[in-house]
Design a protein around this motif. Sequence first.
Motif, PDB file in Angstrom:
ATOM      1  N   ILE A   1       1.415  -8.261 -11.539  1.00 19.63           N
ATOM      2  CA  ILE A   1       1.113  -7.715 -10.259  1.00 19.63           C
ATOM      3  C   ILE A   1      -0.208  -7.110 -10.297  1.00 19.63           C
ATOM      4  CG2 ILE A   1       1.666  -6.200  -8.445  1.00 19.63           C
ATOM      5  CD1 ILE A   1       4.693  -6.777  -9.285  1.00 19.63           C
ATOM      6  N   THR A   2      -1.231  -7.282  -9.888  1.00 20.16           N
ATOM      7  CA  THR A   2      -2.524  -6.414  -9.884  1.00 20.16           C
ATOM      8  C   THR A   2      -2.405  -5.190  -9.019  1.00 20.16           C
ATOM      9  OG1 THR A   2      -3.522  -8.574  -9.822  1.00 20.16           O
ATOM     10  CG2 THR A   2      -5.001  -6.795  -8.923  1.00 20.16           C
ATOM     11  N   VAL A   3      -3.140  -4.103  -9.520  1.00 19.38           N
ATOM     12  CA  VAL A   3      -2.692  -2.844  -9.225  1.00 19.38           C
ATOM     13  C   VAL A   3      -4.258  -2.028  -8.881  1.00 19.38           C
ATOM     14  CG1 VAL A   3      -1.965  -0.565  -9.482  1.00 19.38           C
ATOM     15  CG2 VAL A   3      -0.685  -2.099 -10.117  1.00 19.38           C
ATOM     16  N   VAL A   4      -4.521  -1.967  -7.728  1.00 19.61           N
ATOM     17  CA  VAL A   4      -6.034  -1.298  -7.626  1.00 19.61           C
ATOM     18  C   VAL A   4      -5.746   0.284  -7.686  1.00 19.61           C
ATOM     19  CG1 VAL A   4      -7.996  -1.046  -6.198  1.00 19.61           C
ATOM     20  CG2 VAL A   4      -6.689  -3.357  -6.106  1.00 19.61           C
ATOM     21  N   PRO A   5      -6.123   1.086  -8.679  1.00 20.60           N
ATOM     22  CA  PRO A   5      -5.779   2.276  -8.769  1.00 20.60           C
ATOM     23  C   PRO A   5      -6.289   3.124  -7.728  1.00 20.60           C
ATOM     24  CG  PRO A   5      -7.619   1.764 -10.378  1.00 20.60           C
ATOM     25  CD  PRO A   5      -7.259   0.262  -9.620  1.00 20.60           C
ATOM     26  N   ASP A   6      -5.651   4.473  -7.588  1.00 20.67           N
ATOM     27  CA  ASP A   6      -6.093   5.558  -6.566  1.00 20.67           C
ATOM     28  C   ASP A   6      -7.398   5.937  -6.779  1.00 20.67           C
ATOM     29  OD1 ASP A   6      -5.525   6.609  -9.088  1.00 20.67           O
ATOM     30  OD2 ASP A   6      -3.938   7.895  -8.347  1.00 20.67           O
ATOM     31  N   ILE A   7      -7.835   6.097  -7.876  1.00 22.75           N
ATOM     32  CA  ILE A   7      -9.104   6.803  -8.199  1.00 22.75           C
ATOM     33  C   ILE A   7     -10.108   5.667  -7.353  1.00 22.75           C
ATOM     34  CG2 ILE A   7      -8.737   8.130  -9.961  1.00 22.75           C
ATOM     35  CD1 ILE A   7      -9.977   6.251 -11.897  1.00 22.75           C
ATOM     36  N   LEU A   8      -9.894   4.485  -7.246  1.00 22.60           N
ATOM     37  CA  LEU A   8     -10.565   3.541  -6.436  1.00 22.60           C
ATOM     38  C   LEU A   8     -10.120   3.120  -4.987  1.00 22.60           C
ATOM     39  CD1 LEU A   8     -13.127   1.417  -6.573  1.00 22.60           C
ATOM     40  CD2 LEU A   8     -11.643  -0.113  -7.640  1.00 22.60           C
TER      41      LEU A   8
ATOM     42  N   VAL B   1       0.862  -1.162  -0.106  1.00 22.04           N
ATOM     43  CA  VAL B   1       0.039  -0.022   0.089  1.00 22.04           C
ATOM     44  C   VAL B   1       1.051   1.164  -0.160  1.00 22.04           C
ATOM     45  CG1 VAL B   1      -1.723   1.265   1.137  1.00 22.04           C
ATOM     46  CG2 VAL B   1      -1.746  -1.181   1.109  1.00 22.04           C
ATOM     47  N   PRO B   2       1.054   1.854  -1.200  1.00 22.68           N
ATOM     48  CA  PRO B   2       1.835   3.248  -1.194  1.00 22.68           C
ATOM     49  C   PRO B   2       0.950   4.170  -0.848  1.00 22.68           C
ATOM     50  CG  PRO B   2       1.393   2.278  -3.405  1.00 22.68           C
ATOM     51  CD  PRO B   2       0.889   1.299  -2.593  1.00 22.68           C
ATOM     52  N   ALA B   3       1.046   4.771   0.335  1.00 21.55           N
ATOM     53  CA  ALA B   3       0.226   5.819   0.939  1.00 21.55           C
ATOM     54  C   ALA B   3       0.941   7.182   1.508  1.00 21.55           C
ATOM     55  CB  ALA B   3      -0.620   5.467   2.278  1.00 21.55           C
ATOM     56  N   ALA B   4       1.720   7.395   0.431  1.00 20.25           N
ATOM     57  CA  ALA B   4       2.624   8.763   0.505  1.00 20.25           C
ATOM     58  C   ALA B   4       2.225   9.590  -0.188  1.00 20.25           C
ATOM     59  CB  ALA B   4       4.252   8.450   0.971  1.00 20.25           C
ATOM     60  N   LEU B   5       3.368  10.122  -1.116  1.00 24.58           N
ATOM     61  CA  LEU B   5       3.124  10.995  -2.162  1.00 24.58           C
ATOM     62  C   LEU B   5       3.281  10.422  -3.575  1.00 24.58           C
ATOM     63  CD1 LEU B   5       4.993  14.304  -0.724  1.00 24.58           C
ATOM     64  CD2 LEU B   5       2.678  13.740  -0.839  1.00 24.58           C
ATOM     65  N   GLU B   6       3.135  11.407  -4.645  1.00 22.36           N
ATOM     66  CA  GLU B   6       3.091  10.799  -5.953  1.00 22.36           C
ATOM     67  C   GLU B   6       4.437  10.171  -6.454  1.00 22.36           C
ATOM     68  OE1 GLU B   6       2.678  14.249  -5.424  1.00 22.36           O
ATOM     69  OE2 GLU B   6       0.338  14.355  -5.596  1.00 22.36           O
ATOM     70  N   GLU B   7       4.414   9.409  -7.465  1.00 24.34           N
ATOM     71  CA  GLU B   7       5.475   8.890  -8.129  1.00 24.34           C
ATOM     72  C   GLU B   7       6.447   8.166  -7.231  1.00 24.34           C
ATOM     73  OE1 GLU B   7       7.301  11.435 -11.144  1.00 24.34           O
ATOM     74  OE2 GLU B   7       5.493  12.766 -10.608  1.00 24.34           O
ATOM     75  N   ALA B   8       5.975   7.465  -6.442  1.00 21.86           N
ATOM     76  CA  ALA B   8       6.924   6.427  -5.318  1.00 21.86           C
ATOM     77  C   ALA B   8       7.476   5.257  -6.046  1.00 21.86           C
ATOM     78  CB  ALA B   8       6.060   6.027  -4.140  1.00 21.86           C
ATOM     79  N   ILE B   9       6.677   4.593  -6.849  1.00 18.39           N
ATOM     80  CA  ILE B   9       7.217   3.424  -7.859  1.00 18.39           C
ATOM     81  C   ILE B   9       7.470   3.936  -9.328  1.00 18.39           C
ATOM     82  CG2 ILE B   9       6.551   1.117  -8.488  1.00 18.39           C
ATOM     83  CD1 ILE B   9       4.782   1.037  -6.072  1.00 18.39           C
ATOM     84  N   THR B  10       8.590   3.724  -9.834  1.00 17.02           N
ATOM     85  CA  THR B  10       9.003   4.334 -10.964  1.00 17.02           C
ATOM     86  C   THR B  10       9.781   3.038 -11.935  1.00 17.02           C
ATOM     87  OG1 THR B  10      11.255   4.843 -10.423  1.00 17.02           O
ATOM     88  CG2 THR B  10       9.806   6.465  -9.709  1.00 17.02           C
TER      89      THR B  10
ATOM     90  N   GLU C   1      -3.386   1.524  -4.294  1.00 16.28           N
ATOM     91  CA  GLU C   1      -2.605   2.919  -4.388  1.00 16.28           C
ATOM     92  C   GLU C   1      -3.609   3.907  -3.141  1.00 16.28           C
ATOM     93  OE1 GLU C   1      -0.905   3.816  -8.387  1.00 16.28           O
ATOM     94  OE2 GLU C   1      -3.179   4.091  -8.297  1.00 16.28           O
ATOM     95  N   GLY C   2      -2.886   3.881  -1.935  1.00 15.55           N
ATOM     96  CA  GLY C   2      -3.319   4.706  -1.001  1.00 15.55           C
ATOM     97  C   GLY C   2      -3.275   6.291  -1.296  1.00 15.55           C
ATOM     98  N   ALA C   3      -2.198   6.713  -1.947  1.00 18.38           N
ATOM     99  CA  ALA C   3      -1.932   7.939  -2.282  1.00 18.38           C
ATOM    100  C   ALA C   3      -2.456   8.062  -3.703  1.00 18.38           C
ATOM    101  CB  ALA C   3      -0.473   7.912  -2.285  1.00 18.38           C
ATOM    102  N   ASN C   4      -2.285   9.502  -3.974  1.00 20.46           N
ATOM    103  CA  ASN C   4      -2.683   9.833  -5.465  1.00 20.46           C
ATOM    104  C   ASN C   4      -1.554   9.691  -6.370  1.00 20.46           C
ATOM    105  OD1 ASN C   4      -5.234  10.658  -5.155  1.00 20.46           O
ATOM    106  ND2 ASN C   4      -4.506  12.217  -3.825  1.00 20.46           N
ATOM    107  N   GLY C   5      -1.594   9.010  -7.423  1.00 23.27           N
ATOM    108  CA  GLY C   5      -0.235   8.854  -8.464  1.00 23.27           C
ATOM    109  C   GLY C   5       0.786   8.329  -8.173  1.00 23.27           C
ATOM    110  N   PRO C   6       0.840   7.393  -7.182  1.00 23.01           N
ATOM    111  CA  PRO C   6       2.029   6.950  -6.714  1.00 23.01           C
ATOM    112  C   PRO C   6       2.673   6.054  -7.581  1.00 23.01           C
ATOM    113  CG  PRO C   6       0.299   5.442  -5.672  1.00 23.01           C
ATOM    114  CD  PRO C   6      -0.323   6.259  -6.427  1.00 23.01           C
ATOM    115  N   ILE C   7       2.219   5.543  -8.654  1.00 23.70           N
ATOM    116  CA  ILE C   7       2.906   4.748  -9.688  1.00 23.70           C
ATOM    117  C   ILE C   7       2.934   5.439 -11.086  1.00 23.70           C
ATOM    118  CG2 ILE C   7       2.825   2.647 -11.108  1.00 23.70           C
ATOM    119  CD1 ILE C   7       1.340   1.357  -8.482  1.00 23.70           C
TER     120      ILE C   7
END
Length: 430
Positions: A347-354, A305-314, A328-334
Amino acid sequence: MADAGSGMATLAHQAHKGSPLEMALEQLEKAAALAGIDEGLVKILKTPKRSLTVSVPVRMDDGRIEVFTGYRVQHNLARGPAKGGIRYHPGVTLEEVTALAMWMTWKCAVMNLPFGGGKGGVICDPRTLSPRELEQLTRRYTAEISVIIGPDRDIPAPDVYTNPQVMAWIMDTYSMQQGRPVPAVVTGKPIAVGGSLGREQATGRGCAIAVEEAARRIGLRLEGARVAIQGFGNVGRYSALSLEAMGARIVAVSDSSGTIRNPAGLPVRELVAYKRQHGHVMGFPGAEAAGGPDRVLVEPCDVLVPAALEEAITAENAGDVQARLIAEGANGPITPEADAILARRGITVVPDILANAGGVTVSYFEWIQGLQEFFWPEEQVEQELSRRMRQSFADVWETARRYGTDLRTGAMVLAIQRVAEATRLRGVYP
């Protein structure tokens, strides 16, 4: 103030390489092409409806005057008034606020809420401001943006480095201008002035529900599953508490001080108390220091659960992520490049907007309660949040399956279809 027809309308076409706005536009274009959205409608959806830049002069405690810059962007109002947070941060930019407003449009549409997307921010470091300076800044910023906010126009909420007290100041300032109490002008307020029970926990709880729904569909047993969480603020904390209650083990956590881990599981309530006392997670008894704040992203786990700021996973670290499921607990972390790498790795990603839409959903409940002056018990808030999160997850999962795509694109397709349909039905005026 700039509307879509002004020079500010070109902002969407001037996104810097790798910026949150470029990410948001790439996601929009991909989903719109898949859904077959009309080119003219796509142009409307790319462009913020209204962008306001304001000067915020503040008399500091030592008598000198500082002038801060603030923004409020309304991306789209086709489905209802704008909804979105206000952040106080040194790194706030108009590009970032525009991207976040766009994501709020899609988030509200995915949850089928009668809102469009908005976002605001002030360029400042609130950690260096005294309580009086922070209040003065908030009240002046509110006075400046009051020309476009209101309970039926644009409803702000807390975001990075803002909180219920800041919302109370905004509500009071706006109400003083109107000459009457207007509790529905903001959400995320203290309970004593019209806030909703369950609002503080909502984003984290909603994220945990999204994890639960995703885990069930991909055959991941959540009981005993290893969870790593980047960021231990509001979202990370309540995600951890909720996932622990579901039977998961929180094996790694980070905040700005660094990453801690314990493969046997971290006791979350004790960790919450420790951070409240010390201001950080490092040094928590029984946990091993694992490295810097970003180390948690590549820790061995089943759920991340990336729940910090944007662009954490690059693109640089996506290949080292060990989770089967990311929410994605944060907005735009990937970043988009990282998204592609994660998809290739299965890897399954549940997007921030959900995944992090629980906050805006309970904000909707708070707005309703404020308008009606009739307040719900916390059990009702929790039940309605759970129902809406599970229904929205099912809608996104089905859309992704129908179009043969990933959950992010499925969520975007669903959201864009809903907003585009509302825009088409309302027409282009005049």
